[in-house]
Design a protein around this motif. Structure first.
Motif, PDB file in Angstrom:
ATOM      1  N   UNK A   1      -2.846   6.681  -9.491  1.00 39.90           N
ATOM      2  CA  UNK A   1      -1.436   6.306  -9.618  1.00 39.90           C
ATOM      3  C   UNK A   1      -1.286   5.304 -10.762  1.00 39.90           C
ATOM      4  N   UNK A   2      -0.160   5.394 -11.406  1.00 36.73           N
ATOM      5  CA  UNK A   2       0.178   4.459 -12.478  1.00 36.73           C
ATOM      6  C   UNK A   2       1.302   3.566 -11.963  1.00 36.73           C
ATOM      7  N   UNK A   3       1.076   2.252 -11.975  1.00 41.01           N
ATOM      8  CA  UNK A   3       2.071   1.273 -11.483  1.00 41.01           C
ATOM      9  C   UNK A   3       2.405   0.325 -12.626  1.00 41.01           C
ATOM     10  N   UNK A   4       3.681   0.205 -12.887  1.00 37.39           N
ATOM     11  CA  UNK A   4       4.135  -0.720 -13.946  1.00 37.39           C
ATOM     12  C   UNK A   4       5.100  -1.720 -13.312  1.00 37.39           C
TER      13      UNK A   4
ATOM     14  N   UNK B   1       7.285   0.169 -10.429  1.00 42.44           N
ATOM     15  CA  UNK B   1       7.485   1.612 -10.530  1.00 42.44           C
ATOM     16  C   UNK B   1       6.123   2.289 -10.358  1.00 42.44           C
ATOM     17  N   UNK B   2       5.992   3.189  -9.358  1.00 41.79           N
ATOM     18  CA  UNK B   2       4.743   3.892  -9.077  1.00 41.79           C
ATOM     19  C   UNK B   2       4.924   5.372  -9.408  1.00 41.79           C
ATOM     20  N   UNK B   3       4.029   5.904 -10.291  1.00 41.49           N
ATOM     21  CA  UNK B   3       4.134   7.285 -10.732  1.00 41.49           C
ATOM     22  C   UNK B   3       2.770   7.964 -10.585  1.00 41.49           C
ATOM     23  N   UNK B   4       2.759   9.261 -10.301  1.00 43.25           N
ATOM     24  CA  UNK B   4       1.476   9.974 -10.182  1.00 43.25           C
ATOM     25  C   UNK B   4       0.876  10.290 -11.568  1.00 43.25           C
ATOM     26  N   UNK B   5      -0.457  10.498 -11.604  1.00 46.14           N
ATOM     27  CA  UNK B   5      -1.175  10.904 -12.813  1.00 46.14           C
ATOM     28  C   UNK B   5      -1.706  12.307 -12.550  1.00 46.14           C
ATOM     29  N   UNK B   6      -1.271  13.233 -13.382  1.00 46.94           N
ATOM     30  CA  UNK B   6      -1.618  14.643 -13.125  1.00 46.94           C
ATOM     31  C   UNK B   6      -3.110  14.929 -13.306  1.00 46.94           C
ATOM     32  N   UNK B   7      -3.763  14.238 -14.254  1.00 51.59           N
ATOM     33  CA  UNK B   7      -5.148  14.580 -14.596  1.00 51.59           C
ATOM     34  C   UNK B   7      -6.174  13.979 -13.651  1.00 51.59           C
ATOM     35  N   UNK B   8      -5.779  13.124 -12.768  1.00 50.23           N
ATOM     36  CA  UNK B   8      -6.725  12.485 -11.867  1.00 50.23           C
ATOM     37  C   UNK B   8      -6.039  12.122 -10.572  1.00 50.23           C
TER      38      UNK B   8
ATOM     39  N   UNK C   1       0.095   8.155  -5.532  1.00 52.03           N
ATOM     40  CA  UNK C   1      -1.076   9.012  -5.415  1.00 52.03           C
ATOM     41  C   UNK C   1      -0.722  10.369  -4.808  1.00 52.03           C
ATOM     42  N   UNK C   2       0.354  10.431  -4.017  1.00 48.71           N
ATOM     43  CA  UNK C   2       0.735  11.688  -3.388  1.00 48.71           C
ATOM     44  C   UNK C   2       1.798  12.420  -4.213  1.00 48.71           C
TER      45      UNK C   2
ATOM     46  N   UNK D   1       0.825  -1.208   0.000  1.00 49.60           N
ATOM     47  CA  UNK D   1       0.000   0.000   0.000  1.00 49.60           C
ATOM     48  C   UNK D   1       0.859   1.258   0.000  1.00 49.60           C
ATOM     49  N   UNK D   2       2.016   1.218   0.663  1.00 46.85           N
ATOM     50  CA  UNK D   2       2.870   2.409   0.718  1.00 46.85           C
ATOM     51  C   UNK D   2       3.348   2.807  -0.669  1.00 46.85           C
ATOM     52  N   UNK D   3       3.647   1.779  -1.507  1.00 46.66           N
ATOM     53  CA  UNK D   3       4.131   2.070  -2.847  1.00 46.66           C
ATOM     54  C   UNK D   3       3.056   2.794  -3.666  1.00 46.66           C
TER      55      UNK D   3
END
Length: 453
Positions: A140-143, A130-137, A111-112, A104-106
Motif C-alpha cells: 500500500x502507498x500512504x501519503x 490517503x491510502x492507495x493500492x500498488x498494482x505491482x506488489x 492493501x485490499x 491499521x484499517x486505513x
C-alpha cells in the motif's frame, strides 16, 4: 426586580434577533465554506497521491534502484510524509513518523485494493492520510498531506464569523435603542407636556407632527389642552367677577360690623352673642373674598414680566417688620440666598405662613432662611401640636382646613391661605411641604431655585 423600560426592551429584542440572524448566517457560511475548502483539499491530495502512486508502481515494476530518491522527491514539504508498505518492509520519506500511529484499517484498505482517506493528527500536526493500492506488489502507498494551513484558515474564518455575529448583535442593540428613542420621542413629548399641564402650565402644547399616525394624537392633545385652559380661565374669571362684585356689599357689611362691634356693650345677652358671631363671620368672609381675588388673578396671569432678583432674608425681615404683632428672629447666614421672582407673591407666601402659625399653631417660634444644594430654603416653625401625616398633602388644597374642617369662628380661616402659598411657590418653580419640627410642632418648608449670580 426592576423591569426594563420599553426602549431597552425594544433594543434587546432587536439585538437578540440580530444576533440569531447573524449567527444563523455565520453557521451557514461556515458549513458551506469549510465543507468546500475541505473537499477541495481532499480532492487535491487524492489526485496528487494517485499520480505519485503510479510513479512508485512503475519504479517497482521496472526494479529501479532509485526508489528511495523517488520517495524523497514525492514529498511536497517539510510536514508531508510518504510511506510505502511492502511485504515485511515499510519505507518512509519526508517527516519521519512511527508507522504504527496510523490506523491499521486505513493501511489494510490500501492493501485490499480499496482507496481510502482519513483526517488524522500525527505528532501534533493535522494531516490527511490517503491510502492507495500498488498494482505491482502486495502493498500500500500512504501519503500524509499536511492540513496546517487549512486549519489556520478555518480558525481565522471561525473568529471572523463569531466576531461578526457578536458585532451584529451589538449593532442590533444600538439600532434598537436608537429606533426606540425615535419611536418613543412623541410619547416623551406627550409626557413632558402633560406634566407641564399638571404643574399648572396650561399653555403647554405638542408640536405639529408630519407623521399621519402621530398628527391625530398631537391635534387631540392640543385641543384638550385648549379646552382645559379656556375652562380654567373661565372659572378664574367667574371667581374673580363674583369676588369683585362682592367687594362693595362686603365693604358695607364690614363697616356696619365695625360700628356694631364698637357698640357691643350696649347689646347684652343673646343678641350680643349673635352680634359677636355675625362680626366674626363677616371678618372671615372678607378675608375669603380677598383670597379668592388673589387666586383668580394668579390663575389668569400665567406669566409675570416684573420678575426681579430678591434677597430672601431681607424680604422675610421686611414682612416681619410690617407685622407688629409678630416677634420672632430670622436666622440666616450672610450673604442670604437670592431668588428670581415676584416680590408681591413672595411677600404673600411669607405672610400667609406666619398667619397660619399664629391662628392655628400657637404662633411662630423660628423663621430660618438657608441655602441648601443650590436652592433657597425658608423654614417656619410653630408651637402647635403638629400636622398629622394623613393631612399633610391636602392642607395645601383650596378650602381644605385640615382638622378644623366644618368648624366656624374668626380663627378657623377660609382654607385658602396655604393654597395661595402652594400656588405662588409652584409658580416660581419651587416646592412647599410640612414636616415635624424637632422638639414638637410643625415646620413649613419652602424651597425655591436660587437666582444666577
Amino acid at each position: 426586580m426592576r423591569r426594563l423600560s420599553l426602549r431597552w426592551r425594544v433594543a434587546l429584542v432587536l439585538g437578540i434577533g440580530s444576533l440569531l440572524l447573524t449567527s444563523a448566517l455565520a453557521v451557514m457560511v461556515w458549513n458551506l465554506t469549510s465543507g468546500y475548502m475541505q473537499r477541495q483539499r481532499e480532492q487535491s491530495a487524492t489526485r496528487q497521491a494517485e499520480v505519485n502512486v503510479r510513479l512508485v508502481d512503475e519504479a517497482l515494476r521496472t526494479g529501479s534502484d532509485g526508489l528511495e530518491d523517488l520517495l524523497t522527491g514525492l514529498t511536497t514539504g517539510p510536514d508531508s510524509t510518504v510511506l510505502l508498505y511492502r511485504p515485511g518492509q515499510v519505507l518512509t520519506s519526508g517527516r519521519q513518523i512511527d508507522p504504527r500511529v496510523l490506523p491499521d484499517e486505513l493501511v489494510d484498505l490500501g492493501r485490499r485494493d480499496t482507496p481510502a482517506s482519513q483526517r488524522l493528527v500525527v505528532d501534533g500536526i493535522p494531516v490527511l492520510a490517503v491510502s492507495l493500492p500498488i498494482d505491482s506488489t502486495d502493498g500500500a502507498y500512504v501519503e500524509l498531506a499536511p492540513l496546517v494551513e487549512l486549519d489556520r484558515t478555518f480558525r481565522f474564518l471561525g473568529i471572523l464569523l463569531i466576531t461578526g455575529a457578536v458585532a451584529g448583535g451589538l449593532l442590533g442593540v444600538a439600532l434598537g435603542s436608537w429606533a426606540g428613542r425615535r419611536a418613543l420621542r412623541p410619547l416623551t413629548e406627550l409626557t413632558r407636556a402633560a406634566s407641564r399641564v399638571a404643574g399648572g402650565d396650561l399653555k403647554a402644547r405638542l408640536p405639529q407632527q408630519a407623521d399621519p399616525d402621530l398628527a391625530h394624537l398631537a391635534t387631540t392633545f392640543n385641543s384638550t389642552a385648549d379646552a382645559l385652559e379656556q375652562r380654567v380661565l373661565r372659572d378664574a374669571r367667574f371667581a374673580g367677577d363674583v369676588s369683585h362684585e362682592l367687594r362693595s356689599p362686603l365693604t358695607t357689611m364690614v363697616n356696619a360690623a365695625e360700628v356694631l362691634r364698637r357698640r357691643r356693650a350696649e347689646v347684652p345677652g343673646t343678641a350680643g352673642r349673635a352680634l359677636d358671631l355675625l362680626t366674626s363671620e363677616v371678618d372671615r368672609f372678607a378675608h375669603m373674598v380677598v383670597d379668592l381675588l388673589e387666586i383668580s388673578r394668579a390663575d389668569q396671569r400665567a406669566e409675570d414680566t416684573d420678575l426681579e432678583t430678591i434677597d430672601l432674608a431681607s424680604l422675610v425681615d421686611n414682612v416681619l417688620d410690617a407685622r407688629t404683632c409678630t416677634e420672632v428672629p430670622v436666622r440666616s447666614k450672610p450673604p442670604g440666598p437670592r431668588v428670581l421672582g415676584d416680590r408681591r407673591r413672595l411677600d404673600r407666601v411669607v405672610d400667609n405662613l406666619l398667619d397660619n402659625a399664629e391662628r392655628h399653631a400657637g404662633g411662630p417660634v423660628r423663621v430660618a432662611v438657608l441655602e441648601r444644594d443650590g436652592r433657597a430654603r425658608l423654614e417656619v416653625d410653630d408651637a402647635g401640636p403638629g400636622v398629622p401625616p394623613e393631612v399633610r398633602d391636602r392642607i395645601f388644597d383650596r378650602f381644605d382646613r385640615g382638622t378644623r374642617a366644618g368648624s366656624r369662628g374668626a380663627d378657623t380661616g377660609s382654607g385658602l391661605g396655604l393654597a395661595l402659598v402652594a400656588q405662588h411657590v409652584h409658580h416660581h418653580g419651587g416646592a412647599v411641604w410640612v414636616e415635624d419640627r424637632p422638639g414638637g410642632g410643625a415646620r413649613f418648608v419652602v424651597e425655591l431655585p436660587e437666582a444666577d449670580q
